[in-house]
Design a protein around this motif. Sequence first.
Motif, PDB file in Angstrom:
ATOM      1  N   ARG A 169      -1.457  10.568  -5.902  1.00  0.00           N
ATOM      2  CA  ARG A 169      -0.773   9.829  -4.198  1.00  0.00           C
ATOM      3  C   ARG A 169      -1.851   9.155  -3.133  1.00  0.00           C
ATOM      4  NH1 ARG A 169       4.040  10.690  -0.928  1.00  0.00           N
ATOM      5  NH2 ARG A 169       6.082  10.913  -2.509  1.00  0.00           N
ATOM      6  N   VAL A 170      -2.056   8.354  -3.103  1.00  0.00           N
ATOM      7  CA  VAL A 170      -2.989   7.374  -2.455  1.00  0.00           C
ATOM      8  C   VAL A 170      -3.740   7.956  -1.056  1.00  0.00           C
ATOM      9  CG1 VAL A 170      -3.800   5.494  -1.896  1.00  0.00           C
ATOM     10  CG2 VAL A 170      -2.475   4.999  -3.485  1.00  0.00           C
ATOM     11  N   GLU A 171      -4.634   8.407  -1.203  1.00  0.00           N
ATOM     12  CA  GLU A 171      -5.282   9.036  -0.024  1.00  0.00           C
ATOM     13  C   GLU A 171      -6.554   8.250   0.799  1.00  0.00           C
ATOM     14  OE1 GLU A 171      -6.988  12.654  -1.122  1.00  0.00           O
ATOM     15  OE2 GLU A 171      -5.665  13.005  -2.709  1.00  0.00           O
ATOM     16  N   ASN A 172      -6.502   6.895  -0.122  1.00  0.00           N
ATOM     17  CA  ASN A 172      -7.570   6.488   0.994  1.00  0.00           C
ATOM     18  C   ASN A 172      -8.095   5.146   0.339  1.00  0.00           C
ATOM     19  OD1 ASN A 172     -10.133   5.122   1.890  1.00  0.00           O
ATOM     20  ND2 ASN A 172     -10.129   6.966   3.479  1.00  0.00           N
ATOM     21  N   VAL A 230      -6.890   9.022  -4.960  1.00  0.00           N
ATOM     22  CA  VAL A 230      -6.470   9.156  -5.513  1.00  0.00           C
ATOM     23  C   VAL A 230      -5.678  10.783  -5.365  1.00  0.00           C
ATOM     24  CG1 VAL A 230      -4.679   6.828  -6.342  1.00  0.00           C
ATOM     25  CG2 VAL A 230      -6.182   9.059  -7.978  1.00  0.00           C
ATOM     26  N   PRO A 252       0.614   3.179  -0.324  1.00  0.00           N
ATOM     27  CA  PRO A 252       0.998   5.045   0.002  1.00  0.00           C
ATOM     28  C   PRO A 252       1.677   5.899  -0.385  1.00  0.00           C
ATOM     29  CG  PRO A 252      -0.126   3.621   1.408  1.00  0.00           C
ATOM     30  CD  PRO A 252       0.166   2.870   0.678  1.00  0.00           C
TER      31      PRO A 252
END
Length: 88
Positions: free
Chosen positions: A36-39, A51, A74
């Motif tokens: 998953r995208v974190e930033n 990710v 996100p």
Amino acid sequence: MHKTVALTAALLLCLSPVCAAYGDDGSRLTPPEVVRVENVRLEEGAKIIIVGNDNGRYVLSCNIKANGCMTPVPGIDYFVFKKIPAGK
């Protein structure tokens, strides 16, 4: 721990449902990790995308002027392929 990957993010993040069939036919493809995208941030003409999952974090980057440099959404699962097999 971050694993740095300096390739076009679109190449590593599979943004299509087609990628779900990564090797069910017995091919030699390495199964992807679900992340998953974190930033997402911009730095000096590059898009930096972090990710991750419980196994670790991946730092992806791409030139913001490149056609394949997309911004992942996100909250959505993506696949990261750590190894792309050579052609036969």
